[in-house]
Write a protein that holds these residues in place. Structure first.
Motif, mmCIF file in Angstrom:
data_model
loop_
_atom_site.group_PDB
_atom_site.id
_atom_site.type_symbol
_atom_site.label_atom_id
_atom_site.label_comp_id
_atom_site.label_asym_id
_atom_site.label_seq_id
_atom_site.Cartn_x
_atom_site.Cartn_y
_atom_site.Cartn_z
ATOM 1 N N GLN A 1 0.829 -1.199 0.000
ATOM 2 C CA GLN A 1 0.000 0.000 0.000
ATOM 3 C C GLN A 1 0.863 1.248 0.000
ATOM 4 O O GLN A 1 0.567 2.216 -0.696
ATOM 5 C CB GLN A 1 -0.956 -0.006 1.203
ATOM 6 N N MET A 2 1.938 1.236 0.780
ATOM 7 C CA MET A 2 2.864 2.356 0.767
ATOM 8 C C MET A 2 3.425 2.545 -0.640
ATOM 9 O O MET A 2 3.570 3.678 -1.111
ATOM 10 C CB MET A 2 4.007 2.124 1.763
ATOM 11 N N GLY A 3 3.735 1.438 -1.301
ATOM 12 C CA GLY A 3 4.254 1.498 -2.661
ATOM 13 C C GLY A 3 3.267 2.123 -3.616
ATOM 14 O O GLY A 3 3.646 2.943 -4.472
ATOM 15 N N LYS A 4 1.997 1.781 -3.481
ATOM 16 C CA LYS A 4 0.960 2.359 -4.348
ATOM 17 C C LYS A 4 0.865 3.869 -4.132
ATOM 18 O O LYS A 4 0.742 4.634 -5.087
ATOM 19 C CB LYS A 4 -0.392 1.699 -4.083
ATOM 20 N N MET B 1 2.536 9.589 -5.935
ATOM 21 C CA MET B 1 3.362 10.780 -5.715
ATOM 22 C C MET B 1 4.423 10.911 -6.804
ATOM 23 O O MET B 1 4.657 12.004 -7.321
ATOM 24 C CB MET B 1 4.021 10.717 -4.331
ATOM 25 N N VAL B 2 5.073 9.795 -7.141
ATOM 26 C CA VAL B 2 6.120 9.824 -8.164
ATOM 27 C C VAL B 2 5.513 10.190 -9.512
ATOM 28 O O VAL B 2 6.079 11.000 -10.258
ATOM 29 C CB VAL B 2 6.873 8.476 -8.221
ATOM 30 N N ARG B 3 4.350 9.615 -9.831
ATOM 31 C CA ARG B 3 3.688 9.904 -11.102
ATOM 32 C C ARG B 3 3.395 11.396 -11.228
ATOM 33 O O ARG B 3 3.527 11.976 -12.301
ATOM 34 C CB ARG B 3 2.394 9.098 -11.216
ATOM 35 N N GLN B 4 3.028 12.026 -10.110
ATOM 36 C CA GLN B 4 2.708 13.456 -10.128
ATOM 37 C C GLN B 4 3.960 14.316 -10.220
ATOM 38 O O GLN B 4 3.982 15.315 -10.920
ATOM 39 C CB GLN B 4 1.913 13.839 -8.872
ATOM 40 N N LEU C 1 9.295 8.856 -14.984
ATOM 41 C CA LEU C 1 9.593 7.512 -14.478
ATOM 42 C C LEU C 1 8.408 6.584 -14.686
ATOM 43 O O LEU C 1 7.258 6.992 -14.544
ATOM 44 C CB LEU C 1 9.930 7.568 -12.986
ATOM 45 N N PRO C 2 8.679 5.317 -14.972
ATOM 46 C CA PRO C 2 7.583 4.353 -15.121
ATOM 47 C C PRO C 2 6.985 4.005 -13.762
ATOM 48 O O PRO C 2 7.630 4.190 -12.726
ATOM 49 C CB PRO C 2 8.265 3.133 -15.740
ATOM 50 N N PRO C 3 5.725 3.498 -13.772
ATOM 51 C CA PRO C 3 5.127 3.078 -12.499
ATOM 52 C C PRO C 3 6.032 2.081 -11.783
ATOM 53 O O PRO C 3 6.690 1.273 -12.413
ATOM 54 C CB PRO C 3 3.815 2.422 -12.931
ATOM 55 N N SER C 4 6.076 2.168 -10.510
ATOM 56 C CA SER C 4 6.847 1.319 -9.593
ATOM 57 C C SER C 4 8.359 1.477 -9.722
ATOM 58 O O SER C 4 9.104 0.694 -9.146
ATOM 59 C CB SER C 4 6.441 -0.151 -9.715
ATOM 60 N N ALA C 5 8.837 2.499 -10.419
ATOM 61 C CA ALA C 5 10.282 2.703 -10.532
ATOM 62 C C ALA C 5 10.926 2.942 -9.172
ATOM 63 O O ALA C 5 12.047 2.517 -8.928
ATOM 64 C CB ALA C 5 10.582 3.872 -11.464
ATOM 65 N N SER D 1 9.216 -0.061 -6.108
ATOM 66 C CA SER D 1 9.689 -1.449 -6.155
ATOM 67 C C SER D 1 10.753 -1.715 -5.095
ATOM 68 O O SER D 1 10.939 -2.853 -4.672
ATOM 69 C CB SER D 1 10.225 -1.774 -7.554
ATOM 70 N N ALA D 2 11.404 -0.668 -4.629
ATOM 71 C CA ALA D 2 12.415 -0.822 -3.584
ATOM 72 C C ALA D 2 11.808 -1.191 -2.238
ATOM 73 O O ALA D 2 12.502 -1.678 -1.348
ATOM 74 C CB ALA D 2 13.226 0.461 -3.447
ATOM 75 N N LEU D 3 10.499 -0.981 -2.074
ATOM 76 C CA LEU D 3 9.837 -1.249 -0.797
ATOM 77 C C LEU D 3 9.238 -2.642 -0.698
ATOM 78 O O LEU D 3 8.941 -3.098 0.399
ATOM 79 C CB LEU D 3 8.697 -0.244 -0.572
ATOM 80 N N ILE D 4 8.984 -3.285 -1.816
ATOM 81 C CA ILE D 4 8.159 -4.492 -1.773
ATOM 82 C C ILE D 4 8.927 -5.778 -2.042
ATOM 83 O O ILE D 4 8.335 -6.782 -2.382
ATOM 84 C CB ILE D 4 6.954 -4.363 -2.732
ATOM 85 N N THR D 5 10.213 -5.760 -1.833
ATOM 86 C CA THR D 5 11.001 -6.976 -2.011
ATOM 87 C C THR D 5 11.180 -7.677 -0.667
ATOM 88 O O THR D 5 11.147 -7.028 0.389
ATOM 89 C CB THR D 5 12.393 -6.642 -2.579
#
Length: 175
Positions: free
Chosen positions: A55-58, A63-66, A71-75, A78-82
């Motif tokens: 959820q934090m990643g979403k 925020m990154v998209r804005q 940058l592509p989505p999850s760029a 992705s560092a948070l969900i491994t």
């Protein structure tokens, strides 16, 4: 986003992880890393952390998209969900437990969480936390609404809840 970080930290206080540390890893009078990791595993923290990290990643993706549309989505998220990220977060928390709990404390907590009551607490605690957050939000909303009403009746806000227009020559009025 801060709400999710706080939630993740709160879940970490409940406890999960793995490890092979020994009592020699314990700070002076503190619990061993191995016993802390055992407590974290017994309280299912890793399993609880995964949905929160996702959820934090979403939210981070939005925020990154804005702010960084190149940058592509999850760029970044992705560092948070491994699994490695989760393990690193647990590794950061273990010394905090070691600093705040003795080995005896951790053993007592483990004994409790292995009882039927401890298992029930683990089962119902997410519901209690959710209901408590909802109650807190309602309480806060009611207090704010009441205060806005007071400010309206004192003339500090208009009936619509906005700042009154400052009279000419007094730019600080209405602030």
């Amino acid at each position: 986003m801060h709400r999710w970080i706080a939630a993740g930290a709160l879940l970490l206080t409940l406890g999960v992880g793995t490890g092979t540390a020994t009592a020699a890893d314990a700070p002076q009078g503190g619990a061993s890393a191995a016993s802390v990791r055992e407590l974290l595993a017994a309280t299912h923290v890793t399993a609880m952390m995964q949905p929160i990290m996702q959820q934090m990643g979403k939210q981070l993706d939005v925020m990154v998209r804005q702010r960084l549309p190149c940058l592509p989505p999850s760029a970044v998220s992705s560092a948070l969900i491994t699994p490695q990220a989760t393990q690193q977060l647990i590794d950061l928390v273990v010394p905090i437990y070691q600093h705040n709990f003795t080995e005896r404390d951790v053993r007592g907590l483990l004994a409790f969480y292995r009882t039927p009551l401890g298992q029930k607490l683990l089962q119902v605690q997410p519901v209690i936390m959710h209901e408590s957050m909802m109650a807190g939000e309602q309480w806060g909303r009611q207090r704010v609404e009441r205060r806005i009403g007071q400010l309206k009746s004192e003339g500090k806000l208009t009936a619509q809840g906005s700042c009154p227009v400052a009279p000419a020559g007094n730019p600080s009025a209405g602030h």
